[in-house]
Design an enzyme around this catalytic site. Structure first.
Site: not given
Length: 158
Positions: A57, A55, A88, A85
């Site tokens: 992040e 992801h 993260c 999310c």
């Protein structure tokens, strides 16, 4: 949001757009700022790297730790094109990032197919009530490793 912060948010949003054009893993971008300078950038690379943890992040955190030579990002700020999310968010806590600014919400993400509602719901349940089968199998050997770790004097705590 003031102009200072908006500059970094604009960069995170630009990276989310870049993700669509160059490596379509999802419309997410993030930057990490330390001492008023961007030290790392990330965008969603889940599909291009075949890595469900890639992801925006997470990518930015990995790069920031490499740049700083430390797993502790105390004093850093993360700017993301979307609310982090659960994965993260956990990494943000573990890395000690001190503040997060985000543009789109998890509801906005859910509306375009990136729905983490199940994960948020599952995290509130005890392991035996989760949809994912999780069985506890106590082990004396596993506990001995924990006890040995606890007794070490040279460990680096995080």
């Amino acid at each position: 949001m003031n102009a200072f912060h908006q500059t970094f948010m604009d960069r995170a949003i630009a990276l989310s757009a870049k993700s669509l054009n160059e490596a379509p893993g999802g419309p997410f971008g993030a930057v990490i700022v330390f001492e008023n300078q961007i030290i790392s950038e990330g965008w969603n690379e889940v599909t291009s790297m075949l890595d469900p943890t890639a992801h925006a992040e997470m990518q930015a955190i990995r790069k920031a730790c490499a740049v700083r030579g430390d797993f502790n990002l105390k004093g850093a700020i993360l700017y993301s094109s979307c609310e982090p999310c659960p994965m993260c968010l956990a990494a943000i806590y573990w890395s000690r990032i001190e503040r997060v600014y985000y543009a789109n919400t998890r509801v906005d993400a859910g509306a375009i197919g990136f729905d983490d509602a199940l994960i948020y719901e599952e995290l509130t349940r005890i392991p035996q009530e989760r949809k994912l089968t999780c069985e506890h199998h106590p082990s004396i050997e596993a506990m001995m490793v924990f006890k040995k770790w606890d007794g070490l004097t040279f460990k680096l705590r995080y």
